[in-house]
Design a protein around this motif. Sequence first.
Motif, short mmCIF file in Angstrom:
data_model
loop_
_atom_site.label_atom_id
_atom_site.label_comp_id
_atom_site.label_asym_id
_atom_site.label_seq_id
_atom_site.Cartn_x
_atom_site.Cartn_y
_atom_site.Cartn_z
N TYR A 54 34.06 50.59 46.65
CA TYR A 54 34.79 50.25 45.44
C TYR A 54 35.86 49.23 45.85
O TYR A 54 36.67 49.52 46.73
CB TYR A 54 35.44 51.49 44.84
N SER A 55 35.85 48.05 45.22
CA SER A 55 36.78 47.00 45.63
C SER A 55 37.08 46.07 44.46
O SER A 55 36.54 46.24 43.37
CB SER A 55 36.20 46.20 46.80
N ASN A 56 37.92 45.08 44.73
CA ASN A 56 38.27 44.07 43.73
C ASN A 56 38.73 44.73 42.43
O ASN A 56 38.28 44.37 41.33
CB ASN A 56 37.10 43.11 43.50
N TYR A 57 39.63 45.70 42.58
CA TYR A 57 40.15 46.43 41.43
C TYR A 57 40.95 45.51 40.51
O TYR A 57 41.79 44.74 40.98
CB TYR A 57 41.06 47.57 41.88
N TYR A 65 36.22 47.23 38.34
CA TYR A 65 36.16 47.10 39.79
C TYR A 65 34.73 46.74 40.19
O TYR A 65 33.81 46.87 39.38
CB TYR A 65 36.61 48.39 40.50
#
Length: 153
Positions: A54-57, A65
Motif C-alpha cells: 500500500y503506497s502513494n497515499y 492509495y
Amino acid sequence: MEYLLKEIMLRVDNSQTGMAKINELWRDVVSGKIPLMYDSAGNFQQGLSPVSKYSNYESDETGEYDLSIFTATAEFFTRMAQKVEAGEYVYYDFDGVDIKEAANKAWSRVWADKENKIIRRAFTQDYESTVPGEYTKDGKAHCYLYIAVQTNK
C-alpha cells in the motif's frame, strides 16, 4: 517469448467499491488469470509469496492509495523484520478461520492503534501478507502486516 510478471498495481480506496476491486484483483492473482506466481509457460514459481504493498497515499486510510501485488522471497520478510527491529515498521500478526477474518482483525487493530495514538502511521509504504490455513502450522489463516511508522530520527 518467456516473461515473468513481477507486480500489478491498482488505484483504490477503502470504500465498498474499492474493496470489491481489491477482492477481484486477488481472485485473478490466486486463480492464475494474472500470472504473478506463474511464468509465461504456466509453471508455478516455487519460493514466492504474494504480498500487497500500500503506497502513494492521497492522505491517510480514508483517501485513495496504490495497491500493488507482487511476489516476494524469504529475503523480503527478513528485511522487513530488520525494519521492524529498527523501529521503522510495526508488525502485526492476526489469525482467523479464513483470510478475510484474519485481515479484518489485523486492519481493525491498526486503525484502533492509530486512533488511540499507540502508533503514528507514516503512510509511506505498508505491506500485507496473508496465508490460508492450509499452509500454516496451526491450521489457521494468518494476516501479517508491516505498517510504516513515523520515527523520531
